[in-house]
Design a protein around this motif. Structure first.
Motif, PDB file in Angstrom:
ATOM      1  N   GLU A 115     -80.125 -87.148 -78.513  1.00  0.00           N
ATOM      2  CA  GLU A 115     -80.633 -88.225 -79.361  1.00  0.00           C
ATOM      3  C   GLU A 115     -80.417 -87.861 -80.838  1.00  0.00           C
ATOM      4  O   GLU A 115     -80.700 -86.740 -81.256  1.00  0.00           O
ATOM      5  N   ALA A 116     -79.901 -88.812 -81.593  1.00  0.00           N
ATOM      6  CA  ALA A 116     -79.700 -88.600 -83.033  1.00  0.00           C
ATOM      7  C   ALA A 116     -81.043 -88.701 -83.748  1.00  0.00           C
ATOM      8  O   ALA A 116     -81.934 -89.442 -83.311  1.00  0.00           O
ATOM      9  N   PRO A 117     -81.202 -87.965 -84.834  1.00  0.00           N
ATOM     10  CA  PRO A 117     -82.450 -88.102 -85.584  1.00  0.00           C
ATOM     11  C   PRO A 117     -82.516 -89.480 -86.241  1.00  0.00           C
ATOM     12  O   PRO A 117     -81.485 -90.071 -86.561  1.00  0.00           O
ATOM     13  N   VAL A 118     -83.712 -89.986 -86.407  1.00  0.00           N
ATOM     14  CA  VAL A 118     -83.901 -91.210 -87.183  1.00  0.00           C
ATOM     15  C   VAL A 118     -84.023 -90.773 -88.635  1.00  0.00           C
ATOM     16  O   VAL A 118     -84.909 -90.004 -89.002  1.00  0.00           O
ATOM     17  N   LEU A 119     -83.084 -91.238 -89.439  1.00  0.00           N
ATOM     18  CA  LEU A 119     -83.068 -90.893 -90.857  1.00  0.00           C
ATOM     19  C   LEU A 119     -83.662 -92.048 -91.650  1.00  0.00           C
ATOM     20  O   LEU A 119     -83.291 -93.210 -91.446  1.00  0.00           O
ATOM     21  N   GLU A 120     -84.573 -91.722 -92.535  1.00  0.00           N
ATOM     22  CA  GLU A 120     -85.220 -92.737 -93.354  1.00  0.00           C
ATOM     23  C   GLU A 120     -85.253 -92.269 -94.790  1.00  0.00           C
ATOM     24  O   GLU A 120     -85.432 -91.082 -95.060  1.00  0.00           O
ATOM     25  N   GLY A 121     -85.068 -93.215 -95.684  1.00  0.00           N
ATOM     26  CA  GLY A 121     -85.147 -92.857 -97.086  1.00  0.00           C
ATOM     27  C   GLY A 121     -84.721 -93.989 -97.987  1.00  0.00           C
ATOM     28  O   GLY A 121     -84.550 -95.132 -97.554  1.00  0.00           O
ATOM     29  N   GLU A 122     -84.532 -93.624 -99.235  1.00  0.00           N
ATOM     30  CA  GLU A 122     -84.163 -94.597-100.257  1.00  0.00           C
ATOM     31  C   GLU A 122     -82.649 -94.583-100.453  1.00  0.00           C
ATOM     32  O   GLU A 122     -82.033 -93.522-100.548  1.00  0.00           O
ATOM     33  N   THR A 123     -82.081 -95.779-100.492  1.00  0.00           N
ATOM     34  CA  THR A 123     -80.649 -95.888-100.751  1.00  0.00           C
ATOM     35  C   THR A 123     -80.393 -95.704-102.238  1.00  0.00           C
ATOM     36  O   THR A 123     -81.327 -95.701-103.058  1.00  0.00           O
ATOM     37  N   LEU A 124     -79.133 -95.585-102.578  1.00  0.00           N
ATOM     38  CA  LEU A 124     -78.760 -95.443-103.991  1.00  0.00           C
ATOM     39  C   LEU A 124     -79.117 -96.689-104.792  1.00  0.00           C
ATOM     40  O   LEU A 124     -79.232 -96.637-106.014  1.00  0.00           O
ATOM     41  N   LEU A 179     -84.310 -97.644 -96.178  1.00  0.00           N
ATOM     42  CA  LEU A 179     -83.432 -97.836 -95.030  1.00  0.00           C
ATOM     43  C   LEU A 179     -83.781 -96.823 -93.961  1.00  0.00           C
ATOM     44  O   LEU A 179     -84.124 -95.681 -94.267  1.00  0.00           O
ATOM     45  N   SER A 180     -83.691 -97.262 -92.713  1.00  0.00           N
ATOM     46  CA  SER A 180     -83.887 -96.385 -91.566  1.00  0.00           C
ATOM     47  C   SER A 180     -82.728 -96.589 -90.611  1.00  0.00           C
ATOM     48  O   SER A 180     -82.318 -97.729 -90.360  1.00  0.00           O
ATOM     49  N   THR A 181     -82.217 -95.497 -90.052  1.00  0.00           N
ATOM     50  CA  THR A 181     -81.144 -95.635 -89.070  1.00  0.00           C
ATOM     51  C   THR A 181     -81.643 -96.333 -87.811  1.00  0.00           C
ATOM     52  O   THR A 181     -80.837 -96.869 -87.052  1.00  0.00           O
ATOM     53  N   ALA A 182     -82.947 -96.389 -87.602  1.00  0.00           N
ATOM     54  CA  ALA A 182     -83.496 -97.129 -86.468  1.00  0.00           C
ATOM     55  C   ALA A 182     -83.126 -98.610 -86.560  1.00  0.00           C
ATOM     56  O   ALA A 182     -82.979 -99.282 -85.543  1.00  0.00           O
ATOM     57  N   LEU A 228     -72.843 -95.662 -92.882  1.00  0.00           N
ATOM     58  CA  LEU A 228     -73.914 -95.187 -93.741  1.00  0.00           C
ATOM     59  C   LEU A 228     -73.448 -93.915 -94.425  1.00  0.00           C
ATOM     60  O   LEU A 228     -72.904 -93.021 -93.779  1.00  0.00           O
ATOM     61  N   GLY A 229     -73.646 -93.835 -95.712  1.00  0.00           N
ATOM     62  CA  GLY A 229     -73.375 -92.607 -96.442  1.00  0.00           C
ATOM     63  C   GLY A 229     -74.668 -91.827 -96.630  1.00  0.00           C
ATOM     64  O   GLY A 229     -75.749 -92.398 -96.664  1.00  0.00           O
ATOM     65  N   ILE A 230     -74.523 -90.518 -96.736  1.00  0.00           N
ATOM     66  CA  ILE A 230     -75.630 -89.663 -97.172  1.00  0.00           C
ATOM     67  C   ILE A 230     -75.092 -88.899 -98.364  1.00  0.00           C
ATOM     68  O   ILE A 230     -74.219 -88.047 -98.233  1.00  0.00           O
ATOM     69  N   ASN A 231     -75.608 -89.248 -99.529  1.00  0.00           N
ATOM     70  CA  ASN A 231     -75.181 -88.587-100.757  1.00  0.00           C
ATOM     71  C   ASN A 231     -76.058 -87.375-100.996  1.00  0.00           C
ATOM     72  O   ASN A 231     -77.283 -87.468-100.990  1.00  0.00           O
ATOM     73  N   THR A 232     -75.425 -86.221-101.220  1.00  0.00           N
ATOM     74  CA  THR A 232     -76.177 -84.991-101.407  1.00  0.00           C
ATOM     75  C   THR A 232     -75.800 -84.305-102.711  1.00  0.00           C
ATOM     76  O   THR A 232     -74.669 -84.417-103.182  1.00  0.00           O
ATOM     77  N   ARG A 233     -76.763 -83.623-103.280  1.00  0.00           N
ATOM     78  CA  ARG A 233     -76.577 -82.776-104.474  1.00  0.00           C
ATOM     79  C   ARG A 233     -76.038 -83.561-105.668  1.00  0.00           C
ATOM     80  O   ARG A 233     -75.207 -83.065-106.411  1.00  0.00           O
ATOM     81  N   ASP A 234     -76.524 -84.770-105.847  1.00  0.00           N
ATOM     82  CA  ASP A 234     -76.026 -85.658-106.902  1.00  0.00           C
ATOM     83  C   ASP A 234     -77.177 -86.310-107.644  1.00  0.00           C
ATOM     84  O   ASP A 234     -78.290 -86.402-107.127  1.00  0.00           O
ATOM     85  N   THR A 235     -76.885 -86.821-108.822  1.00  0.00           N
ATOM     86  CA  THR A 235     -77.798 -87.750-109.472  1.00  0.00           C
ATOM     87  C   THR A 235     -77.474 -89.136-108.934  1.00  0.00           C
ATOM     88  O   THR A 235     -76.350 -89.395-108.484  1.00  0.00           O
ATOM     89  N   VAL A 236     -78.430 -90.024-108.974  1.00  0.00           N
ATOM     90  CA  VAL A 236     -78.199 -91.385-108.505  1.00  0.00           C
ATOM     91  C   VAL A 236     -77.110 -92.043-109.346  1.00  0.00           C
ATOM     92  O   VAL A 236     -76.229 -92.726-108.815  1.00  0.00           O
TER      93      VAL A 236
END
Length: 185
Positions: free
Chosen positions: A49-58, A63-66, A106-114
Motif C-alpha cells: 500500500e502506498a502512503p497517503v501523502l497530504e500537504g500544501e501545494t505550491l 491536497l491528499s493522494t487519497a 503529482l510533483g513533490i518539490n523538495t529543498r526549495d523555496t515556494v
C-alpha cells in the motif's frame, strides 16, 4: 534492519546529500544525490500500500493522494536547483499530455523555496500540482521503493499500491511503458 529502518536510512542519506546543495533555489546543484535512471517494477502480488501523502501545494491548496485514487498516480520528486530535474521536466509535461486522463500526476518539490519552485513550474509549463516538501517529510513515508534520489519518479497503481520507481531522469517513452506494465492484467 527493518524495511522501514532501511527506507529511513536511505531518505536520511538523500537529505544529507541535498543539504549541501543550494536549498535556496538559486540554481546550485552541488551535494544532491543523482539517480542512475534505474527502473524497478514490482509484480502486482508483491506491491505494498502506498502512503497517503497530504500537504500544501505550491499554489497554497491542500491536497491528499487519497483524493487521486482510482487510476495510476505518477509522483515525481524534484527540485528547481536540480539539473536532471530541469532536463526531465519537458518529458514529464509530454507524458502528462500523452497519458491524459488515464493517470494522475503529482510533483513533490523538495529543498526549495515556494517562489523558486513556482518559477520552475511556470518555466516548463507544468500544470499538474506539486506538494511542497522542503524538509523531505513526505518522502520519509515511502517504505517500499523510497524515492532516494533527485529526481525520482514513483508510480502508484490504480489500487493504491507502490508499483514502480525510477531513480534519476525519466523520459516520456519510459514512463508510458512503465504505466502500461503496471496496468497490465
Amino acid at each position: 534492519m527493518t524495511r522501514l529502518g532501511a527506507a529511513l536510512a536511505a531518505i536520511v542519506a538523500l537529505l544529507t546529500g541535498c543539504a549541501a546543495g543550494d536549498a535556496d533555489g538559486s540554481g546550485g546543484t552541488a551535494g544532491f544525490v543523482a539517480g542512475d535512471g534505474s527502473v524497478t517494477i514490482i509484480p502486482a502480488e508483491h506491491r505494498a500500500e502506498a502512503p497517503v501523502l497530504e500537504g500544501e501545494t505550491l499554489d497554497g491548496d491542500q491536497l491528499s493522494t487519497a483524493d487521486l485514487q482510482g487510476k495510476p498516480l505518477i509522483i515525481n520528486v524534484w527540485g528547481s536547483w536540480c539539473a536532471p530535474c530541469r532536463a526531465e521536466a519537458p518529458e514529464l509535461v509530454k507524458s502528462a499530455e500523452e497519458l491524459g486522463d488515464s493517470v494522475s500526476f503529482l510533483g513533490i518539490n523538495t529543498r526549495d523555496t515556494v517562489a523558486a519552485a513556482q518559477a520552475f513550474e511556470r518555466s516548463f509549463g507544468i500544470e499538474y500540482p506539486s506538494l511542497s516538501d522542503p524538509d523531505g517529510v513526505l518522502l520519509l513515508q515511502f517504505a517500499q521503493l523510497p524515492p532516494k534520489a533527485i529526481p525520482s519518479t514513483v508510480v502508484i497503481d490504480a489500487e493504491g499500491r507502490v508499483a514502480a520507481r525510477v531513480l534519476g531522469e525519466v523520459n516520456a517513452t519510459t514512463l508510458k511503458g512503465i504505466v502500461e506494465d503496471v496496468t497490465a492484467p
